[in-house]
Design a protein around this motif. Sequence first.
Motif, PDB file in Angstrom:
ATOM      1  N   UNK A  78       3.697  76.426  42.958  1.00  0.00           N
ATOM      2  CA  UNK A  78       4.667  75.360  43.878  1.00  0.00           C
ATOM      3  C   UNK A  78       4.224  74.106  44.623  1.00  0.00           C
ATOM      4  N   UNK A  79       2.856  74.428  45.261  1.00  0.00           N
ATOM      5  CA  UNK A  79       2.732  73.373  45.791  1.00  0.00           C
ATOM      6  C   UNK A  79       1.411  72.629  45.019  1.00  0.00           C
ATOM      7  N   UNK A  80       1.012  73.651  43.750  1.00  0.00           N
ATOM      8  CA  UNK A  80       0.388  72.357  42.246  1.00  0.00           C
ATOM      9  C   UNK A  80       1.538  71.589  41.693  1.00  0.00           C
ATOM     10  N   UNK A  81       2.448  72.246  41.826  1.00  0.00           N
ATOM     11  CA  UNK A  81       3.187  71.771  40.218  1.00  0.00           C
ATOM     12  C   UNK A  81       4.302  70.787  41.166  1.00  0.00           C
ATOM     13  N   UNK A  82       4.173  70.369  42.361  1.00  0.00           N
ATOM     14  CA  UNK A  82       4.705  69.471  42.769  1.00  0.00           C
ATOM     15  C   UNK A  82       4.173  68.051  43.896  1.00  0.00           C
ATOM     16  N   UNK A  83       3.034  68.636  43.301  1.00  0.00           N
ATOM     17  CA  UNK A  83       1.627  67.852  43.667  1.00  0.00           C
ATOM     18  C   UNK A  83       1.873  67.177  42.067  1.00  0.00           C
ATOM     19  N   UNK A  84       1.245  67.406  41.322  1.00  0.00           N
ATOM     20  CA  UNK A  84       1.482  66.975  39.751  1.00  0.00           C
ATOM     21  C   UNK A  84       2.247  66.106  39.459  1.00  0.00           C
ATOM     22  N   UNK A  85       4.048  66.652  39.819  1.00  0.00           N
ATOM     23  CA  UNK A  85       4.658  65.758  39.408  1.00  0.00           C
ATOM     24  C   UNK A  85       5.195  64.846  40.744  1.00  0.00           C
ATOM     25  N   UNK A  86       4.385  64.547  41.614  1.00  0.00           N
ATOM     26  CA  UNK A  86       4.619  63.498  42.444  1.00  0.00           C
ATOM     27  C   UNK A  86       3.575  62.774  42.104  1.00  0.00           C
ATOM     28  N   UNK A  87       2.721  63.050  41.463  1.00  0.00           N
ATOM     29  CA  UNK A  87       1.409  61.573  40.656  1.00  0.00           C
ATOM     30  C   UNK A  87       2.129  61.391  39.168  1.00  0.00           C
ATOM     31  N   UNK A  88       3.176  62.012  38.707  1.00  0.00           N
ATOM     32  CA  UNK A  88       3.677  61.632  37.468  1.00  0.00           C
ATOM     33  C   UNK A  88       4.681  61.181  37.949  1.00  0.00           C
ATOM     34  N   UNK A  89       5.521  60.926  38.399  1.00  0.00           N
ATOM     35  CA  UNK A  89       6.325  60.237  38.796  1.00  0.00           C
ATOM     36  C   UNK A  89       8.249  61.043  38.420  1.00  0.00           C
ATOM     37  N   UNK A  90       7.688  62.039  38.670  1.00  0.00           N
ATOM     38  CA  UNK A  90       9.183  63.018  38.569  1.00  0.00           C
ATOM     39  C   UNK A  90       8.940  64.371  40.020  1.00  0.00           C
ATOM     40  N   UNK A 190      12.309  57.996  31.518  1.00  0.00           N
ATOM     41  CA  UNK A 190      10.958  57.689  31.794  1.00  0.00           C
ATOM     42  C   UNK A 190      10.037  57.728  32.958  1.00  0.00           C
ATOM     43  N   UNK A 191       9.673  58.850  32.932  1.00  0.00           N
ATOM     44  CA  UNK A 191       8.569  58.388  35.120  1.00  0.00           C
ATOM     45  C   UNK A 191       7.090  57.786  35.421  1.00  0.00           C
ATOM     46  N   UNK A 192       7.592  57.494  36.264  1.00  0.00           N
ATOM     47  CA  UNK A 192       5.831  56.363  35.982  1.00  0.00           C
ATOM     48  C   UNK A 192       5.389  56.663  37.696  1.00  0.00           C
ATOM     49  N   UNK A 193       3.953  56.697  37.727  1.00  0.00           N
ATOM     50  CA  UNK A 193       4.138  57.021  39.150  1.00  0.00           C
ATOM     51  C   UNK A 193       4.397  56.284  40.456  1.00  0.00           C
ATOM     52  N   UNK A 194       4.994  55.386  40.128  1.00  0.00           N
ATOM     53  CA  UNK A 194       5.546  54.437  41.472  1.00  0.00           C
ATOM     54  C   UNK A 194       7.642  54.747  41.372  1.00  0.00           C
ATOM     55  N   UNK A 195       7.662  55.664  40.998  1.00  0.00           N
ATOM     56  CA  UNK A 195       8.954  56.263  41.117  1.00  0.00           C
ATOM     57  C   UNK A 195       8.979  57.293  42.323  1.00  0.00           C
TER      58      UNK A 195
END
Length: 327
Positions: A78-90, A190-195
């Motif tokens: 859960x921690x790794x998925x949320x960290x990965x999604x946070x950097x990608x923008x979703x 279309x997720x981006x890191x800034x989103x």
Amino acid sequence: MSSREIDAESGRLLNDQDGAFEWRWEPQSSDEEDGLNQDGGDGFKTPSKKLVLTAYGEEAEVPEVKEGMVFPDWEAIDVQLKGYGRQKGFCFVRRCGSSKKCTLSQEEGSGTGVVVKQRRNFMWTCECYGVPERKRKVSGDVGTSDNQVHVGSGVRKSKKCECPVHVFASVNEIGQWVIRRSLKGNANHYPTPSKSRTIASFRKKFIEDNPHVGREFEVCKKSGLRTNQVYNLMSTRRNGKAHMPFSEKDIHDYLAKRKKEKKKGGDARAMFTYFEKMKEDNPDFFHVFRQADDGRLQDVLWVDARSRAAYEEFGDVVCFDTTYLTN
């Protein structure tokens, strides 16, 4: 002195018969000299993790979760998925999972015969996974739904856009969590890191990880500023609202939560806490209360040391009727 040619890739002399020449890096300043290894090796250091630029600054890149990867528990996934999604923008959310009943043995510390539920699998999906609810308002404030999209002011907005991104993991025979299925590639958005700044869970997590931000909310609020004024003041330090890692609503929710925590147990509990503090400061402080049969508070009497001395002289009592707003 004969001319010598040096190979650019290997750093060795092309016409050196002995092969004794070796290309080495020499420090150009004292700062670079400190970077040399103690054993005389090169000062070049390969970073252990790649750094990426996110909406919250430069961070270590979170690796992508792939099929076959093993984790000790589902919290690590859960921690790794949320960290990965946070950097990608979703954002990844836990969609569903199952558990099974098992009996703990005496060696596990709970004694025999204790039945507990243990998680067996989980599925994480993008927050935009699934079909949006097709609801609209009709006369009489009754909600109806069908399979067609309604166009107009009565359409209920939803962020679900049938994004297929999901990850499924389950427990193997030795209790480890294994990624069984992983589907990446966002669709219909279309997720981006800034989103990542616009996602509610990341905004709240930012305030939790930075307690000084919450304290600044409370200080500004005590000074008489409104919530929108607090938000505008803090946005000027970040070059505009577009760079704010939280919204105005997050400030309002944080202050409301803090206010609720301070009044936890009700105003009666806060009053008795104050009485107990007064009793510690002054042993002559006295208080007593009565309750009804159903546990409701009926009345309270409190007398401090100064009032007790004044009562002996004047014999006056002040009563407060707290039911004037109810009847």
